[in-house]
Write an enzyme that holds these catalytic residues in place. Structure first.
Site, PDB file in Angstrom:
ATOM      1  N   GLY A   1    -101.973 -36.899  -1.607  1.00 11.98           N
ATOM      2  CA  GLY A   1    -102.746 -35.327  -2.021  1.00 11.98           C
ATOM      3  C   GLY A   1    -103.237 -35.063  -0.778  1.00 11.98           C
ATOM      4  O   GLY A   1    -103.946 -34.011  -0.630  1.00 11.98           O
ATOM      5  N   GLN A   2    -102.992 -35.829   0.462  1.00  7.24           N
ATOM      6  CA  GLN A   2    -103.560 -35.319   1.773  1.00  7.24           C
ATOM      7  C   GLN A   2    -102.988 -34.153   2.374  1.00  7.24           C
ATOM      8  O   GLN A   2    -101.523 -34.064   2.390  1.00  7.24           O
ATOM      9  CB  GLN A   2    -103.425 -36.474   2.891  1.00  7.24           C
ATOM     10  CG  GLN A   2    -104.213 -36.192   4.097  1.00  7.24           C
ATOM     11  CD  GLN A   2    -104.135 -37.313   5.083  1.00  7.24           C
ATOM     12  OE1 GLN A   2    -103.703 -38.370   4.680  1.00  7.24           O
ATOM     13  NE2 GLN A   2    -104.883 -37.058   6.106  1.00  7.24           N
TER      14      GLN A   2
ATOM     15  N   HIS B   1    -110.532 -37.897   6.455  1.00  7.02           N
ATOM     16  CA  HIS B   1    -111.809 -37.314   5.668  1.00  7.02           C
ATOM     17  C   HIS B   1    -112.037 -38.254   4.273  1.00  7.02           C
ATOM     18  O   HIS B   1    -111.116 -38.328   3.706  1.00  7.02           O
ATOM     19  CB  HIS B   1    -111.684 -35.918   5.371  1.00  7.02           C
ATOM     20  CG  HIS B   1    -110.574 -35.295   4.713  1.00  7.02           C
ATOM     21  ND1 HIS B   1    -109.203 -35.422   5.234  1.00  7.02           N
ATOM     22  CD2 HIS B   1    -110.328 -35.226   3.650  1.00  7.02           C
ATOM     23  CE1 HIS B   1    -108.160 -34.989   4.721  1.00  7.02           C
ATOM     24  NE2 HIS B   1    -108.923 -34.757   3.260  1.00  7.02           N
ATOM     25  N   LEU B   2    -113.223 -38.286   4.000  1.00  2.09           N
ATOM     26  CA  LEU B   2    -113.739 -38.878   2.746  1.00  2.09           C
ATOM     27  C   LEU B   2    -114.287 -37.873   1.873  1.00  2.09           C
ATOM     28  O   LEU B   2    -114.917 -36.937   2.531  1.00  2.09           O
ATOM     29  CB  LEU B   2    -114.734 -39.803   3.060  1.00  2.09           C
ATOM     30  CG  LEU B   2    -114.615 -41.317   3.741  1.00  2.09           C
ATOM     31  CD1 LEU B   2    -114.143 -41.117   5.111  1.00  2.09           C
ATOM     32  CD2 LEU B   2    -115.597 -42.279   3.383  1.00  2.09           C
ATOM     33  N   HIS B   3    -113.797 -38.047   0.702  1.00  2.00           N
ATOM     34  CA  HIS B   3    -114.373 -36.633  -0.154  1.00  2.00           C
ATOM     35  C   HIS B   3    -115.520 -37.301  -1.045  1.00  2.00           C
ATOM     36  O   HIS B   3    -115.254 -38.500  -1.585  1.00  2.00           O
ATOM     37  CB  HIS B   3    -113.254 -36.288  -1.462  1.00  2.00           C
ATOM     38  CG  HIS B   3    -111.960 -35.721  -0.818  1.00  2.00           C
ATOM     39  ND1 HIS B   3    -112.019 -34.175  -1.036  1.00  2.00           N
ATOM     40  CD2 HIS B   3    -110.852 -36.040  -0.074  1.00  2.00           C
ATOM     41  CE1 HIS B   3    -110.754 -33.925  -0.423  1.00  2.00           C
ATOM     42  NE2 HIS B   3    -110.118 -35.209   0.039  1.00  2.00           N
TER      43      HIS B   3
ATOM     44  N   ASP C   1    -116.753 -28.981   0.940  1.00  2.00           N
ATOM     45  CA  ASP C   1    -115.434 -28.591   0.849  1.00  2.00           C
ATOM     46  C   ASP C   1    -115.173 -27.012   0.247  1.00  2.00           C
ATOM     47  O   ASP C   1    -115.796 -26.505  -0.273  1.00  2.00           O
ATOM     48  CB  ASP C   1    -114.739 -29.241  -0.153  1.00  2.00           C
ATOM     49  CG  ASP C   1    -113.150 -29.506  -0.163  1.00  2.00           C
ATOM     50  OD1 ASP C   1    -112.507 -30.348   0.156  1.00  2.00           O
ATOM     51  OD2 ASP C   1    -112.592 -28.247  -0.570  1.00  2.00           O
TER      52      ASP C   1
HETATM   53  P1  DGP Z   1    -106.975 -33.554   1.287  1.00  2.00           P
HETATM   54  O1  DGP Z   1    -106.245 -32.722   0.192  1.00  2.00           O
HETATM   55  O2  DGP Z   1    -107.409 -34.848   0.984  1.00  2.00           O
HETATM   56  O3  DGP Z   1    -106.198 -33.622   2.541  1.00  2.00           O
HETATM   57  O4  DGP Z   1    -108.360 -32.683   1.350  1.00  2.00           O
HETATM   58  C1  DGP Z   1    -108.519 -31.477   2.210  1.00  2.00           C
HETATM   59  C2  DGP Z   1    -109.709 -30.918   1.841  1.00  2.00           C
HETATM   60  O5  DGP Z   1    -110.051 -29.949   2.910  1.00  2.00           O
HETATM   61  C3  DGP Z   1    -109.282 -29.957   0.728  1.00  2.00           C
HETATM   62  O6  DGP Z   1    -110.223 -30.269  -0.463  1.00  2.00           O
HETATM   63  C4  DGP Z   1    -109.902 -28.438   0.871  1.00  2.00           C
HETATM   64  C5  DGP Z   1    -110.718 -28.648   2.255  1.00  2.00           C
HETATM   65  N1  DGP Z   1    -110.358 -27.800   3.251  1.00  2.00           N
HETATM   66  C6  DGP Z   1    -109.425 -27.182   3.796  1.00  2.00           C
HETATM   67  N2  DGP Z   1    -109.618 -26.391   4.852  1.00  2.00           N
HETATM   68  C7  DGP Z   1    -110.879 -26.109   4.789  1.00  2.00           C
HETATM   69  C8  DGP Z   1    -111.759 -25.475   5.723  1.00  2.00           C
HETATM   70  O7  DGP Z   1    -111.467 -24.481   6.421  1.00  2.00           O
HETATM   71  N3  DGP Z   1    -112.928 -25.494   5.428  1.00  2.00           N
HETATM   72  C9  DGP Z   1    -113.726 -26.685   4.645  1.00  2.00           C
HETATM   73  N4  DGP Z   1    -114.891 -26.544   4.361  1.00  2.00           N
HETATM   74  N5  DGP Z   1    -112.782 -27.314   3.696  1.00  2.00           N
HETATM   75  C10 DGP Z   1    -111.357 -26.969   3.938  1.00  2.00           C
END
Ligand code: DGP
Length: 115
Positions: A94-95, A101-103, A31
């Site tokens: 919070g999406q 995607h899974l964190h 992330d």
């Molecule tokens: P959510 O809030 O659950 O939709 O999580 C989206 C996540 O994606 C957030 O933690 C930040 C990450 N993210 C957003 N843009 C990018 C990117 O361009 N590259 C990477 N590696 N992560 C990203």
């Protein structure tokens, strides 16, 4: 509706990412805004908008995502210490990126409830 997301560009290698895992159907990368010492996103290559959009046809793919979490957690040395897996479904949860995607987060303790 909604068009493609930044994750589609990461899958196509048009946007760089620190990729840690890849199969025919699944990609995982760090992330960009980590909320834990280890914070990895696991995504299907198929652009499913959110968990609620997944169909019964996606049963195998959803299983693959969890198998990937497990393998990555092991590779990252998180099995002993514990880890958290989160799916944010919808803006209110919070999406922010509307590609499922899974964190996977680890390397610190986590409060419950998450708030
Ligand atoms: P959510 O809030 O659950 O939709 O999580 C989206 C996540 O994606 C957030 O933690 C930040 C990450 N993210 C957003 N843009 C990018 C990117 O361009 N590259 C990477 N590696 N992560 C990203």
């Amino acid at each position: 509706m909604g068009g493609e997301t930044i994750f589609a560009k990461i899958i196509r290698r048009e946007v760089p990412a620190k990729i840690v895992y890849e199969t025919d159907h699944v990609l995982a990368f760090h992330d960009v805004n980590p909320q834990a010492p280890i914070h990895i996103l696991i995504i299907p290559k198929e652009p499913i908008r959110d968990l609620a959009s997944a169909k019964a046809d996606h049963k195998e793919l959803l299983g693959e995502l969890l198998v990937a979490v497990n393998e990555i957690a092991r590779e990252q040395g998180l099995l002993q210490d514990g880890f958290r897996v989160v799916i944010n479904n919808g803006a209110r949860a919070g999406q922010t990126v509307f590609h499922l995607h899974l964190h996977l987060m680890g390397g610190r303790s986590f409060a419950w409830p998450p708030g």
